[in-house]
Design an enzyme around this catalytic site. Structure first.
Site, mmCIF file in Angstrom:
data_model
loop_
_atom_site.group_PDB
_atom_site.id
_atom_site.type_symbol
_atom_site.label_atom_id
_atom_site.label_comp_id
_atom_site.label_asym_id
_atom_site.label_seq_id
_atom_site.Cartn_x
_atom_site.Cartn_y
_atom_site.Cartn_z
ATOM 1 N N PHE A 11 0.697 -1.097 0.166
ATOM 2 C CA PHE A 11 0.070 -0.010 0.154
ATOM 3 C C PHE A 11 0.801 1.179 -0.001
ATOM 4 C CE2 PHE A 11 -1.963 2.781 3.485
ATOM 5 C CZ PHE A 11 -2.532 3.625 2.616
ATOM 6 N N ASP A 32 8.399 -9.672 -1.479
ATOM 7 C CA ASP A 32 8.204 -11.127 -1.655
ATOM 8 C C ASP A 32 6.809 -11.372 -2.235
ATOM 9 O OD1 ASP A 32 6.838 -10.936 0.684
ATOM 10 O OD2 ASP A 32 7.866 -12.290 1.845
ATOM 11 N N TYR A 140 3.900 -6.838 17.756
ATOM 12 C CA TYR A 140 3.857 -5.760 16.490
ATOM 13 C C TYR A 140 4.840 -4.575 16.930
ATOM 14 C CZ TYR A 140 3.198 -2.529 12.746
ATOM 15 O OH TYR A 140 3.321 -1.714 11.817
HETATM 16 N N1 LIG Z 1 -0.753 1.523 6.966
HETATM 17 C C1 LIG Z 1 -0.345 2.091 8.119
HETATM 18 O O1 LIG Z 1 -1.374 2.630 8.775
HETATM 19 C C2 LIG Z 1 1.260 1.857 8.886
HETATM 20 C C3 LIG Z 1 1.144 2.586 10.179
HETATM 21 C C4 LIG Z 1 2.294 2.341 10.869
HETATM 22 C C5 LIG Z 1 3.271 1.847 10.092
HETATM 23 N N2 LIG Z 1 3.251 0.946 8.805
HETATM 24 C C6 LIG Z 1 4.453 0.272 8.391
HETATM 25 O O2 LIG Z 1 4.584 0.799 7.084
HETATM 26 C C7 LIG Z 1 4.831 -0.250 6.176
HETATM 27 C C8 LIG Z 1 4.152 -0.361 4.898
HETATM 28 O O3 LIG Z 1 2.912 -0.969 5.434
HETATM 29 P P1 LIG Z 1 1.630 -0.801 4.514
HETATM 30 O O4 LIG Z 1 0.421 -0.416 5.254
HETATM 31 O O5 LIG Z 1 2.056 -0.629 3.061
HETATM 32 O O6 LIG Z 1 1.543 -2.704 4.362
HETATM 33 P P2 LIG Z 1 1.480 -3.630 3.193
HETATM 34 O O7 LIG Z 1 1.241 -4.835 3.788
HETATM 35 O O8 LIG Z 1 0.592 -3.131 2.179
HETATM 36 O O9 LIG Z 1 2.851 -3.554 2.750
HETATM 37 C C9 LIG Z 1 4.090 -4.324 2.903
HETATM 38 C C10 LIG Z 1 4.786 -4.828 2.009
HETATM 39 O O10 LIG Z 1 5.886 -5.569 2.405
HETATM 40 C C11 LIG Z 1 6.057 -6.795 1.736
HETATM 41 N N3 LIG Z 1 6.581 -8.025 2.555
HETATM 42 C C12 LIG Z 1 6.120 -8.353 3.824
HETATM 43 N N4 LIG Z 1 7.072 -9.179 4.131
HETATM 44 C C13 LIG Z 1 8.095 -9.324 3.536
HETATM 45 C C14 LIG Z 1 9.309 -10.045 3.410
HETATM 46 N N5 LIG Z 1 9.766 -10.972 4.382
HETATM 47 N N6 LIG Z 1 10.330 -9.908 2.388
HETATM 48 C C15 LIG Z 1 9.918 -8.938 1.240
HETATM 49 N N7 LIG Z 1 8.846 -8.216 1.301
HETATM 50 C C16 LIG Z 1 8.082 -8.330 2.293
HETATM 51 C C17 LIG Z 1 4.476 -7.333 1.452
HETATM 52 O O11 LIG Z 1 4.531 -8.004 0.412
HETATM 53 C C18 LIG Z 1 4.033 -5.806 0.952
HETATM 54 O O12 LIG Z 1 4.030 -5.444 -0.244
HETATM 55 C C19 LIG Z 1 5.217 -1.590 7.084
HETATM 56 O O13 LIG Z 1 6.414 -1.529 7.638
HETATM 57 C C20 LIG Z 1 4.174 -1.035 8.223
HETATM 58 O O14 LIG Z 1 4.546 -1.915 9.499
HETATM 59 C C21 LIG Z 1 2.024 1.193 8.293
#
Ligand SMILES: NC(=O)c1ccc[n+]([C@@H]2O[C@H](COP(=O)([O-])OP(=O)(O)OC[C@H]3O[C@@H](n4cnc5c(N)ncnc54)[C@H](O)[C@@H]3O)[C@@H](O)[C@H]2O)c1
Length: 313
Positions: A11, A32, A140
């Site tokens: 995202f 991945d 987490y």
């Molecule tokens: N969405 C939120 O509100 C929010 C808030 C705080 C922090 N975050 C952090 O922001 C980052 C992105 O979050 P997001 O909401 O876009 O989530 P998301 O799940 O859409 O994106 C995470 C991506 O990481 C990839 N991924 C997961 N494990 C992996 C691995 N072992 N190797 C390679 N790729 C891997 C997934 O395929 C995915 O494309 C994350 O680190 C999340 O913890 C998000």
């Protein structure tokens, strides 16, 4: 700038990659696809399908020779972190350590890490600042905090600048509603189908909701910043990425109702145990150090989000 984005199929990552490419940067994605999707990958981005915990990560990062690494790949589900804390640690702590090591070996000048408001746990004071106690309530949050420590341990001695960007509640286009997608994505996907969105409790609980374009703007500003982000001291490299505005879940649902032109009911069920009652993060440090502030009003962000969810029906 040559930028490596881990988690670039997800995202936030995919929105970031599109913006970096529009700004003329060269971008490679490592993902991945455990949570991301191929449809999110921009055709102009380089792509390596790799698990960040796998041994081939180091060679892949070395081949890219990134100037800046933006590390977003993570196990993102609080529920999964409770069910399987070892897996959560392996990806979020071990994976972050591997990314940091690879960044040092590849000669990167800066690493930006997607940390989270979850590192603070139940707040004792609002707004939360980077100096507020970090006392995560779920695995987490613990793994995100531990990952911040790994970065300091590996990157400070190597002279690689870094920042731990503690995102508040991010919402916007391409957020998944399934599993543990944010509350905006869950409400929007239900409203798009004419199904009542579900509020846990009264809806008076508050969050600091930030539009994904603002988070992307913060990452790019931090990547391009010419000074040092990893300031000395324990909280030196941490930055809240937030609006500094508190919105109740009920207000959010009403705003989204307008944006989605949804005329149906909003359902209320029992509160979820463990949910934080109020959250608000001060964005002042990011503003004063690297000159970033969120710019998108909530209703404007909800409008952009609604348009995307309606286009996906
Ligand atoms: N969405 C939120 O509100 C929010 C808030 C705080 C922090 N975050 C952090 O922001 C980052 C992105 O979050 P997001 O909401 O876009 O989530 P998301 O799940 O859409 O994106 C995470 C991506 O990481 C990839 N991924 C997961 N494990 C992996 C691995 N072992 N190797 C390679 N790729 C891997 C997934 O395929 C995915 O494309 C994350 O680190 C999340 O913890 C998000």
């Amino acid at each position: 700038m040559r930028v490596l984005v881990t988690g670039g199929a997800g995202f936030i990552g995919s929105n970031l990659v599109h913006a970096l490419l529009s700004g003329g940067h060269e971008v490679t994605v490592i993902d991945d696809f455990s949570g991301g999707s191929m449809a999110n990958i921009h055709p102009a981005a380089g792509l390596r399908r790799i698990d960040i915990t796998a041994p081939e990560l180091a060679a892949a990062v070395l081949a890219v020779r990134p100037e800046v690494v933006i590390h977003l790949a993570a196990q993102v589900s609080v529920a999964v972190s409770i069910e399987d804390p070892e897996f959560d640690r392996r990806v979020n702590v071990g994976g972050t350590r591997a990314v940091a090591k690879a960044a040092v070996d590849a000669g990167a000048r800066r690493v930006l890490f997607a940390s989270s408001a979850a590192v603070y746990g139940e707040p004792h004071e609002l707004p939360l600042t980077e100096g507020s106690p970090a006392s995560p309530a779920v695995p987490y949050g613990c793994s995100k905090l531990a990952a911040e420590g790994e970065l300091a341990e590996l990157l400070r001695p190597a002279g690689v600048d870094f920042a731990c960007l503690r995102f508040a509640n991010v919402y916007g286009p391409r957020q998944k509603a399934e599993g543990e997608g944010g509350v905006v994505a869950q409400f929007a996907s239900r409203m798009a189908l004419g199904t009542a969105p579900v509020i846990y409790g009264t809806g008076s609980q508050t969050r600091d909701f930030i539009f994904v374009a603002d988070v992307v703007g913060a990452c790019i500003r931090a990547a391009e910043f010419e000074g040092t982000l990893a300031l000395p001291g324990e909280n030196g490299p941490a930055y809240n990425i937030s609006t500094g505005r508190e919105t109740t879940v009920s207000m959010l649902a009403e705003g989204l109702r307008v944006a989605m032109r949804y005329a149906g009911e909003i359902e209320h069920v029992d509160p979820r145990p463990g949910d934080v009652e109020a959250s608000l993060l001060s964005p002042e440090k990011a503003a004063s150090v690297f000159g970033w502030r969120a710019a998108v009003e909530l209703q404007t962000g909800l409008q952009g989000t609604a348009a995307w969810f309606l286009s996906q029906r």
